[in-house]
Design a protein around this motif. Structure first.
Motif, PDB file in Angstrom:
ATOM      1  N   ALA A   1      31.509  44.587  32.480  1.00 11.16           N
ATOM      2  CA  ALA A   1      30.632  45.256  31.526  1.00 11.16           C
ATOM      3  C   ALA A   1      29.185  44.974  31.906  1.00 11.16           C
ATOM      4  N   ALA A   2      28.291  45.872  31.518  1.00 12.42           N
ATOM      5  CA  ALA A   2      26.883  45.728  31.856  1.00 12.42           C
ATOM      6  C   ALA A   2      26.309  44.399  31.361  1.00 12.42           C
ATOM      7  N   LYS A   3      26.706  44.001  30.159  1.00 10.95           N
ATOM      8  CA  LYS A   3      26.087  42.825  29.541  1.00 10.95           C
ATOM      9  C   LYS A   3      26.408  41.524  30.261  1.00 10.95           C
ATOM     10  N   THR A   4      27.493  41.479  31.040  1.00 12.12           N
ATOM     11  CA  THR A   4      27.838  40.253  31.769  1.00 12.12           C
ATOM     12  C   THR A   4      27.708  40.410  33.285  1.00 12.12           C
ATOM     13  N   SER A   5      27.232  41.561  33.741  1.00 13.17           N
ATOM     14  CA  SER A   5      27.230  41.838  35.184  1.00 13.17           C
ATOM     15  C   SER A   5      26.269  40.942  35.967  1.00 13.17           C
ATOM     16  N   LEU A   6      25.230  40.428  35.309  1.00 11.61           N
ATOM     17  CA  LEU A   6      24.280  39.562  36.013  1.00 11.61           C
ATOM     18  C   LEU A   6      24.944  38.291  36.525  1.00 11.61           C
ATOM     19  N   LEU A   7      26.001  37.829  35.858  1.00 13.61           N
ATOM     20  CA  LEU A   7      26.656  36.589  36.245  1.00 13.61           C
ATOM     21  C   LEU A   7      27.188  36.642  37.669  1.00 13.61           C
ATOM     22  N   SER A   8      27.692  37.815  38.081  1.00 12.60           N
ATOM     23  CA  SER A   8      28.211  37.956  39.441  1.00 12.60           C
ATOM     24  C   SER A   8      27.088  38.029  40.465  1.00 12.60           C
ATOM     25  N   GLU A   9      25.986  38.668  40.096  1.00 17.67           N
ATOM     26  CA  GLU A   9      24.865  38.785  41.032  1.00 17.67           C
ATOM     27  C   GLU A   9      24.236  37.425  41.323  1.00 17.67           C
ATOM     28  N   LEU A  10      24.185  36.562  40.329  1.00 20.98           N
ATOM     29  CA  LEU A  10      23.466  35.299  40.470  1.00 20.98           C
ATOM     30  C   LEU A  10      24.099  34.357  41.482  1.00 20.98           C
ATOM     31  N   GLN A  11      25.427  34.410  41.627  1.00 22.39           N
ATOM     32  CA  GLN A  11      26.090  33.452  42.510  1.00 22.39           C
ATOM     33  C   GLN A  11      27.077  34.122  43.464  1.00 22.39           C
ATOM     34  N   PRO A  12      26.618  34.449  44.679  1.00 23.24           N
ATOM     35  CA  PRO A  12      27.581  34.927  45.682  1.00 23.24           C
ATOM     36  C   PRO A  12      28.681  33.878  45.889  1.00 23.24           C
ATOM     37  N   HIS A  13      29.850  34.340  46.280  1.00 20.49           N
ATOM     38  CA  HIS A  13      30.964  33.422  46.447  1.00 20.49           C
ATOM     39  C   HIS A  13      31.893  33.930  47.540  1.00 20.49           C
ATOM     40  N   CYS A  14      32.855  33.106  47.907  1.00 22.66           N
ATOM     41  CA  CYS A  14      33.914  33.481  48.851  1.00 22.66           C
ATOM     42  C   CYS A  14      35.256  33.259  48.173  1.00 22.66           C
ATOM     43  N   ASP A  15      36.258  34.018  48.609  1.00 28.01           N
ATOM     44  CA  ASP A  15      37.616  33.870  48.081  1.00 28.01           C
ATOM     45  C   ASP A  15      38.556  33.504  49.222  1.00 28.01           C
ATOM     46  N   SER A  16      39.363  32.469  48.996  1.00 31.69           N
ATOM     47  CA  SER A  16      40.363  32.103  49.994  1.00 31.69           C
ATOM     48  C   SER A  16      41.446  31.262  49.341  1.00 31.69           C
ATOM     49  N   VAL A  17      42.686  31.602  49.596  1.00 25.73           N
ATOM     50  CA  VAL A  17      43.777  30.798  49.062  1.00 25.73           C
ATOM     51  C   VAL A  17      43.780  29.462  49.815  1.00 25.73           C
ATOM     52  N   PRO A  18      43.937  28.325  49.119  1.00 23.17           N
ATOM     53  CA  PRO A  18      43.943  27.028  49.804  1.00 23.17           C
ATOM     54  C   PRO A  18      45.015  26.957  50.881  1.00 23.17           C
ATOM     55  N   ALA A  19      44.702  26.234  51.956  1.00 27.34           N
ATOM     56  CA  ALA A  19      45.598  26.168  53.109  1.00 27.34           C
ATOM     57  C   ALA A  19      46.942  25.552  52.772  1.00 27.34           C
ATOM     58  N   ASP A  20      46.996  24.683  51.741  1.00 31.81           N
ATOM     59  CA  ASP A  20      48.284  24.082  51.405  1.00 31.81           C
ATOM     60  C   ASP A  20      49.185  25.040  50.641  1.00 31.81           C
ATOM     61  N   TYR A  21      48.662  26.229  50.281  1.00 37.14           N
ATOM     62  CA  TYR A  21      49.469  27.275  49.660  1.00 37.14           C
ATOM     63  C   TYR A  21      49.917  28.304  50.697  1.00 37.14           C
ATOM     64  N   ALA A  22      49.014  28.625  51.628  1.00 39.40           N
ATOM     65  CA  ALA A  22      49.336  29.603  52.670  1.00 39.40           C
ATOM     66  C   ALA A  22      48.395  29.395  53.838  1.00 39.40           C
ATOM     67  N   ASN A  23      48.947  29.268  55.035  1.00 37.96           N
ATOM     68  CA  ASN A  23      48.147  29.054  56.246  1.00 37.96           C
ATOM     69  C   ASN A  23      47.868  30.406  56.899  1.00 37.96           C
ATOM     70  N   LEU A  24      46.781  31.057  56.485  1.00 38.04           N
ATOM     71  CA  LEU A  24      46.463  32.413  56.927  1.00 38.04           C
ATOM     72  C   LEU A  24      45.400  32.406  58.022  1.00 38.04           C
ATOM     73  N   MET A  25      45.483  33.380  58.924  1.00 35.56           N
ATOM     74  CA  MET A  25      44.436  33.572  59.918  1.00 35.56           C
ATOM     75  C   MET A  25      43.182  34.186  59.298  1.00 35.56           C
ATOM     76  N   GLY A  26      43.379  34.999  58.255  1.00 30.23           N
ATOM     77  CA  GLY A  26      42.251  35.653  57.597  1.00 30.23           C
ATOM     78  C   GLY A  26      42.664  36.160  56.235  1.00 30.23           C
ATOM     79  N   GLN A  27      41.678  36.334  55.355  1.00 30.02           N
ATOM     80  CA  GLN A  27      41.939  36.868  54.028  1.00 30.02           C
ATOM     81  C   GLN A  27      40.917  37.944  53.708  1.00 30.02           C
ATOM     82  N   PHE A  28      41.402  39.083  53.178  1.00 27.92           N
ATOM     83  CA  PHE A  28      40.569  40.249  52.932  1.00 27.92           C
ATOM     84  C   PHE A  28      40.803  40.751  51.516  1.00 27.92           C
TER      85      PHE A  28
END
Length: 266
Positions: A148-175
């Protein structure tokens, strides 16, 4: 095919060439235009927006000090796998296939965009593309993401990365793959930083205090209604603020396995 940025490819269909470039990190993202028709987008956006099971979609890190959960202004329909870090997976797996079926039924008589993505990946990638099964059980794919517009600033303020922890899945890449079911008229761009994808161990242990000040200029990509955009989720990324409307997507992750097959989950 047209190139809108040297590291962004826009095309009208999934094909092996663009997947090879994406999975080798030669490009930052691929946009498949009009992946989902406008009328189906409208129907599926309504399905998510009117759903009685909307809740917060927190960003979760599995750190050495325990689980860190942060709200970036995104709500969800469906249970994400990251909500199971450090706790039981029973509810996740109990609802996994039911969640897929409910979304499929919401799209009938048309093919759901998540089913379409799974089929086209399997048809165009030399190895297979299937539902992930990190614990030997079929996983959920196709979570609804609502901003929603009223909470959209929260995502802009902090860039982040997503990755499943290696002890859950040993992946070459995540998209990350998002199909855009509703987009604001202005704002709500996807920002991606053209830097080396972060190792999974770094994503879950260290977070710079202000990535915007530490990184170079981001690549900004404005999604259009019905677009499918796939990008490396281990690269820092964010969503810019918008003033009006809703930003609704259906999302999944694509894992590149050690044998170069693909696994899909949310």
């Amino acid at each position: 095919m047209s190139v809108v940025h040297p590291k962004i490819i826009t095309t009208d269909k999934i094909n092996e060439s663009v997947l090879q470039q994406l999975f080798s990190d030669s490009i930052c993202a691929v946009r498949i235009s009009n992946f989902c028709g406008a009328s189906l987008c409208k129907r599926l956006a309504k399905y998510f927006l009117n759903n009685e099971n909307i809740t917060q979609y927190n960003y979760v890190q599995k750190t050495k000090d325990g689980i860190k959960s942060t709200y970036f202004g995104v709500d969800r329909v469906g249970i994400p796998y990251n909500s199971t870090y450090g706790t039981s997976t029973a509810k996740y797996y109990l609802e996994a296939l039911n969640g897929i079926k409910r979304f499929r039924e919401a799209a009938e008589p048309f093919l759901s965009p998540i089913d379409q993505l799974r089929l086209e990946l399997d048809e165009n990638w030399p190895s297979s593309a299937n539902l992930a099964n990190f614990s030997g059980k079929k996983m959920f794919v196709g979570i609804g993401r609502i901003m929603a517009a009223k909470t959209s600033l929260l995502s802009e303020l902090q860039p982040h990365c997503d990755s499943v922890p290696a002890d859950y899945a040993n992946l070459m890449g995540q998209f990350a793959a998002n199909v855009y079911l509703s987009v604001p008229s202005s704002g709500g761009e996807l920002e991606i930083w053209d830097v080396e994808p972060l190792p999974t161990s770094d994503i879950h242990t260290t977070t710079p205090t202000n990535w915007r000040s530490e990184l170079s200029q981001s690549i900004s990509l404005k999604p259009n209604l019905g677009d499918l955009i796939i990008f490396n989720s281990r690269r820092p990324h964010a969503i810019t603020q918008f003033k009006n409307g809703r930003r609704v997507t259906v999302q999944c992750f694509i894992g590149l396995n050690q044998n170069r097959s693909l696994s899909l989950w949310t």
